[in-house]
Design an enzyme around this catalytic site. Sequence first.
Site, PDB file in Angstrom:
ATOM      1  N   ASP A 449      75.119  36.617   1.054  1.00  0.00           N
ATOM      2  CA  ASP A 449      75.108  37.883   0.187  1.00  0.00           C
ATOM      3  C   ASP A 449      75.259  37.289  -1.424  1.00  0.00           C
ATOM      4  O   ASP A 449      76.315  36.764  -1.600  1.00  0.00           O
ATOM      5  CB  ASP A 449      76.151  38.944   0.565  1.00  0.00           C
ATOM      6  CG  ASP A 449      76.067  40.183  -0.116  1.00  0.00           C
ATOM      7  OD1 ASP A 449      75.678  40.068  -1.270  1.00  0.00           O
ATOM      8  OD2 ASP A 449      76.841  40.986   0.211  1.00  0.00           O
ATOM      9  N   HIS A 450      74.350  37.620  -1.930  1.00  0.00           N
ATOM     10  CA  HIS A 450      74.113  36.913  -3.307  1.00  0.00           C
ATOM     11  C   HIS A 450      75.379  37.530  -4.312  1.00  0.00           C
ATOM     12  O   HIS A 450      75.644  37.604  -5.395  1.00  0.00           O
ATOM     13  CB  HIS A 450      72.907  37.135  -4.203  1.00  0.00           C
ATOM     14  CG  HIS A 450      72.595  35.740  -4.888  1.00  0.00           C
ATOM     15  ND1 HIS A 450      73.485  35.130  -5.828  1.00  0.00           N
ATOM     16  CD2 HIS A 450      71.511  34.893  -5.013  1.00  0.00           C
ATOM     17  CE1 HIS A 450      73.081  33.864  -6.173  1.00  0.00           C
ATOM     18  NE2 HIS A 450      71.777  33.967  -5.644  1.00  0.00           N
TER      19      HIS A 450
END
Length: 479
Positions: A449-450
């Site tokens: 998850d950026h």
Amino acid sequence: MAQVLEFKLPDLGEGLTEAEIVRWLVEVGDVVAIDQPVVEVETAKAMVEVPCPYGGVVTARFGEEGTELPVGAPLLTVAVGASEGASGYAASPSPSSSSPSPSSSSGKGSGSGAESSGGSGNVLVGYGTGAPAARRRRIRPGRLDRAVAEVPVVEAPVVEVLVAETPGSDGPVPVVSPLVRRLARQHDIDLRRLAGSGPDGLILRADVDRAIRTAEETAAATARVAEAPVQAQVPAAAPNGVAAAAGAERIPLRGVRGAVADKLSRSRTEIPDATCWVDADATELMAVRAAMNAATGPSAGPKVSVLALLARICTAALARFPELNATVDTEAREIVRLPGVHLGFAAQTERGLVVPVVRDAHTRNAESIGAEIARLTELARTGKLSPAQLTGGTFTLNNYGVFGVDGSTPIINHPEAAMLGVGRIMPKPWVHQGELAVRQVVQLSLTFDHRVCDGGTAGGFLRYVADCVEQPAVLLRTL
């Protein structure tokens, strides 16, 4: 006097609102004990055996196998509280109790609800009671008729057996309860035209439900015929606008498959994910595993799997990069870093893909993790995983190499922040110590998850995992 009590589908926990009937464990006419499992249902989480809190004779079942019921819908009715001399059967006592039956103490007036009507009061959230299943016995239809005939008219949840009088009928129509008669009236179902599937032609709710479905299908077919000239001019289309080929098969997205579809769709909708990958030389890791499993003597433990070693490497990597052991609170716009590692691992079963969770994996060694993975995998194969064993993960390990593929881009198991994918380990040409050699090579993929971290953190995590695979001695620093 007998009372017919209605047992409804209980709250199965974990926010579940419905369940599908997989297999009935009792028939109409069976004698059941208190807390005896009566039906096996499938939820979006697991297979669950549901126990009945009443002891007595099953007088009706609601729903065929494959039917999906909401929580609170009737499952079955049980006639309880009759004496042997009056009706030919007795409410079965709980196998774990030697106390007098509720029928022998009903005159005291001290109980209410399940307790006063022969129930255990133990309608369980989750996966049923721990009481052993009692042996079932059948009773002759004649005895069931006498028991049902003695059922008094009492307040809900007691269900009375009624005879519905309909205008112009040749005689009374036997109906199991007012609910069934009202349901038939609401849907314009003529009870005189139904053949009841209960004892002596007793009309059950399942009979009325079946008639309602038939009527709806007939109405739908009539509407399709009426619209045929218009539809002939355009291709048949599904609700989403996709043309439907003739003879196309439609498979409902429900149960485990439906839950997986919802979670994956939500993951791709909410999480801005990115993937990085690296090839690693796993020759030394395979040699270390072989040495572990070849050990003999008192200190030799159970065999250690490759997945267990990779799981232990993941827990060590998460200790160094805690950003990936996290979730995102979208409402508060906060990253929540979690204190412990509950490691999920993807397991393919006949029912679909499930992700059992190894609790507190950060406190376990490779041997302990391997034993827990083996235990949970066996429960997954037999459909015995509880909802609690399928929830609460903080990081997932996906070994798709067992399917003979090298790489993939895993979809994050929402609401987690990352997943490590592992391809097959196979001999490949590799430059080792300056020379070309055949080595055992594996591809590792990390989807993250950026929002919780940037590429530098994700790359550092993946590089540390690869270093441990190539040089297992690196793990000694964290053990």
